[in-house]
Design an enzyme around this catalytic site. Structure first.
Site, PDB file in Angstrom:
ATOM      1  N   HIS A 116      -5.984   2.908   1.125  1.00 18.69           N
ATOM      2  CA  HIS A 116      -5.093   4.009   1.568  1.00 18.69           C
ATOM      3  C   HIS A 116      -5.544   5.245   2.476  1.00 18.69           C
ATOM      4  O   HIS A 116      -4.946   5.512   3.238  1.00 18.69           O
ATOM      5  CB  HIS A 116      -4.858   4.750  -0.048  1.00 18.69           C
ATOM      6  CG  HIS A 116      -4.536   4.235  -1.104  1.00 18.69           C
ATOM      7  ND1 HIS A 116      -3.265   3.659  -1.031  1.00 18.69           N
ATOM      8  CD2 HIS A 116      -4.397   4.923  -2.243  1.00 18.69           C
ATOM      9  CE1 HIS A 116      -2.703   2.982  -2.284  1.00 18.69           C
ATOM     10  NE2 HIS A 116      -3.402   3.945  -3.075  1.00 18.69           N
ATOM     11  N   ASP A 128       0.136  -1.150   0.000  1.00 14.45           N
ATOM     12  CA  ASP A 128       0.277  -0.203   0.085  1.00 14.45           C
ATOM     13  C   ASP A 128       1.023   1.041   0.467  1.00 14.45           C
ATOM     14  O   ASP A 128       1.596   1.670   1.302  1.00 14.45           O
ATOM     15  CB  ASP A 128      -1.329   0.048   1.205  1.00 14.45           C
ATOM     16  CG  ASP A 128      -2.018   0.917   1.407  1.00 14.45           C
ATOM     17  OD1 ASP A 128      -1.599   2.389   0.484  1.00 14.45           O
ATOM     18  OD2 ASP A 128      -2.855   0.596   1.663  1.00 14.45           O
ATOM     19  N   HIS A 129       1.222   1.759  -1.029  1.00 15.31           N
ATOM     20  CA  HIS A 129       2.333   2.655  -1.200  1.00 15.31           C
ATOM     21  C   HIS A 129       2.148   3.859  -0.339  1.00 15.31           C
ATOM     22  O   HIS A 129       2.664   5.090  -0.269  1.00 15.31           O
ATOM     23  CB  HIS A 129       2.666   2.917  -2.816  1.00 15.31           C
ATOM     24  CG  HIS A 129       1.921   3.919  -3.490  1.00 15.31           C
ATOM     25  ND1 HIS A 129       0.635   3.697  -3.519  1.00 15.31           N
ATOM     26  CD2 HIS A 129       1.811   5.449  -2.951  1.00 15.31           C
ATOM     27  CE1 HIS A 129      -0.234   4.638  -4.321  1.00 15.31           C
ATOM     28  NE2 HIS A 129       0.333   5.888  -3.549  1.00 15.31           N
TER      29      HIS A 129
HETATM   30  C1  BG6 Z   1      -3.237   4.294  -6.549  1.00 17.69           C
HETATM   31  C2  BG6 Z   1      -5.130   4.474  -6.984  1.00 17.69           C
HETATM   32  O1  BG6 Z   1      -3.272   3.005  -5.882  1.00 17.69           O
HETATM   33  O2  BG6 Z   1      -3.176   5.143  -6.100  1.00 17.69           O
HETATM   34  C3  BG6 Z   1      -5.297   5.536  -8.601  1.00 17.69           C
HETATM   35  O3  BG6 Z   1      -4.800   2.721  -7.806  1.00 17.69           O
HETATM   36  C4  BG6 Z   1      -4.698   7.076  -7.796  1.00 17.69           C
HETATM   37  O4  BG6 Z   1      -5.933   5.595  -8.471  1.00 17.69           O
HETATM   38  C5  BG6 Z   1      -3.318   6.646  -6.496  1.00 17.69           C
HETATM   39  O5  BG6 Z   1      -4.846   8.076  -8.232  1.00 17.69           O
HETATM   40  C6  BG6 Z   1      -3.217   7.627  -5.655  1.00 17.69           C
HETATM   41  O6  BG6 Z   1      -2.106   7.608  -5.083  1.00 17.69           O
HETATM   42  P1  BG6 Z   1      -0.921   9.376  -5.520  1.00 17.69           P
HETATM   43  O7  BG6 Z   1       0.259   8.952  -4.484  1.00 17.69           O
HETATM   44  O8  BG6 Z   1      -0.564   9.599  -6.608  1.00 17.69           O
HETATM   45  O9  BG6 Z   1      -1.334   9.937  -4.337  1.00 17.69           O
END
Ligand code: BG6
Length: 476
Positions: free
Chosen positions: A263, A200-201
């Site tokens: 997230h 989960d980045h």
């Molecule tokens: C991803 C989603 O996990 O997170 C995307 O699949 C989303 O739809 C993205 O745009 C948002 O990540 P960040 O790091 O750009 O806020």
């Protein structure tokens, strides 16, 4: 930092779906940046595995092109050459057992002829989740996940295995609770838990990591961190972009599964969890799981007051989206953590694509003060707000009340703030994917979701999804 990357341990990084969007925009640039910062093992090999037919050279040109896009304006030529020298490609179908044999042949060839040793193997699944089951099974059947090295005795007397193998899996982990449980059962049969890294980045974003440091390394706020002093918490993830060419995938998933189940709930867990007492992966993951496990389910009786969903104008014109689609591209869900600390405090989770502003933020609203040192007739609405600005303009700030200069006693809200850009001028905030890849190589699972967290997050999400149809879909 414990568990540093061991620079003298050869490591081979295999990307499934290496010609896709995630690889191009995130993984390849993150690996490249780690490489030019000398944070990868000295003997590092990158293998692209995907169904498009490509030679090694064509894959290298694709990697170069991706890097030049991301690092436009920077002189990366020399670093890029060095990085590309490690890149190879193997064409294969994810459903085809023979493709895994050919991949295994390439890996053996690299170990024997190129590196001259058994290298660690990392398999990154940058593919649609629909392929997970097949890939897990084929990886296990082909023997690719079996460490290739022998055992050796460490000075401590413990046995160590050379050439570990690890698996990195992207979210969404399953499409619903049942599918995620099935994937977990399968993983548990095929791999050991320490081999699995569920990404989960958001957990790896610098500003998200700072929530724990802020809460548990300062005395200022933690004593107030409960329903006694906090009125509500708002967690929002707004994006200006739409579905960006992912129409077909997104239409089958929707905003709640795409960013809510993972997230937003992970950010909630970091705000709501108890002190893990030590910076140890098992303790932190257990504390996050306990917070998620205490979420009160949404039911048919309260879904209309707790959930809203919307769809942006023009979503149905996006390529790959079905006509008449009722998939949500925005939502608002009110969560409650039913434990002693948080009972009754709303955690308002919101997300939207095609929003007017790109902003991910957590706002903690403290209760209105009961009294104030101001004239009796003064209007009294003093509230402190603590904000974690996750992105962009990363910052932490507090709204407090101050006396306006002058003879009258008048109060005004002011902001105390800490901005990452101003405070750490010289340091660049590492991209979350750099951290994800680095931590996986060094074997630290702290910033990865455990199976229990994923399940707890799914249980709550399902309680909304099961009642979704009774919530009117608004046009945003
Ligand atoms: C991803 C989603 O996990 O997170 C995307 O699949 C989303 O739809 C993205 O745009 C948002 O990540 P960040 O790091 O750009 O806020």
């Amino acid at each position: 930092m414990k568990n540093e990357v061991k620079h003298d341990t050869p490591t081979t990084f295999v990307i499934f779906g290496a010609t896709g969007d995630l690889a191009r925009r995130k993984l390849l640039p993150a690996l490249f940046d780690l490489s030019r910062k000398h944070m990868l093992p000295r003997s590092f090999r990158l293998i692209g595995f995907a169904k498009t037919s490509r030679t090694h050279e064509e894959f290298q040109a694709f990697v170069r092109d991706s890097l030049e896009n991301v690092y436009a304006g920077e002189d990366i030529a020399d670093d890029c050459d060095a990085f590309l020298a490690s890149a190879r490609y193997r064409q294969g179908e994810f459903e085809d057992a023979a493709s895994y044999e050919r991949l295994a042949e390439l890996l053996i060839e690299i170990d024997e002829r190129d590196i001259g040793a058994c290298s660690n193997k990392l398999f990154y699944l940058a593919v649609s989740p629909g392929f997970y089951k097949t890939i897990f099974q084929n990886l296990a059947d082909s023997g690719l996940t079996i460490p290739c090295g022998g055992e050796r005795v460490l000075p401590s007397g413990a046995l160590a295995k050379d050439g570990w193998t690890r698996l990195l899996v992207e979210k969404p982990f399953g499409k619903d609770l049942a599918m995620s449980e099935e994937l977990e059962r399968m993983l548990a049969l095929l791999f050991k838990d320490e081999q699995i890294f569920r990404i989960d980045h958001y957990l790896a974003k610098e500003t998200v990591q700072n929530i724990l440091a802020f809460r548990f390394s300062n005395i200022l706020f933690e004593p107030l961190w409960s329903r006694e002093f906090i009125e509500r918490v708002e967690i929002s993830l707004f994006e200006e972009i739409g579905v960006e060419g992912r129409g077909m995938f997104y239409d089958s998933v929707g905003a709640l599964r795409d960013v809510g189940q993972n997230h937003l709930l992970q950010m909630l867990a970091l705000i709501a969890m108890d002190d893990p007492k030590e910076m140890e992966a098992p303790r932190i993951r257990t504390a996050r799981t306990q917070a998620l496990g205490a979420l009160r389910m949404v039911s048919a009786d309260d879904v209309d007051v707790r959930a809203r969903r919307g769809q942006y104008e023009g979503f149905m014109r996006e390529e790959g989206v079905r006509a008449g689609s009722t998939t949500e591209t925005s939502f608002r869900v009110v969560a409650y953590v039913d434990n002693e600390r948080w009972r009754g405090v709303p955690f308002i989770l919101e997300a939207a694509k095609k929003h007017s502003e790109k902003k991910t933020e957590i706002n903690i609203y403290f209760k209105y003060t009961e009294r104030c040192l101001c004239p009796p007739e003064a209007e009294h609405h003093h509230q402190n707000v603590l904000t974690f600005r996750i992105q962009p303009d990363e910052a932490i700030s507090v709204v407090f009340w101050a006396k306006k200069p002058g003879f009258a006693t008048e109060l005004e809200p002011k902001r105390l703030s800490f901005s990452y850009k101003e405070s750490f001028e010289k340091e660049r905030i590492p991209d979350a994917y750099e951290r994800v890849l680095y931590d996986c190589i060094r074997g630290d699972q702290t910033l990865f979701a455990s199976t229990e967290e994923v399940q707890a997050a799914w249980k709550f999400t399902m309680s909304v999804l099961e009642n979704w149809n009774s919530v009117e879909l608004k046009k945003d």
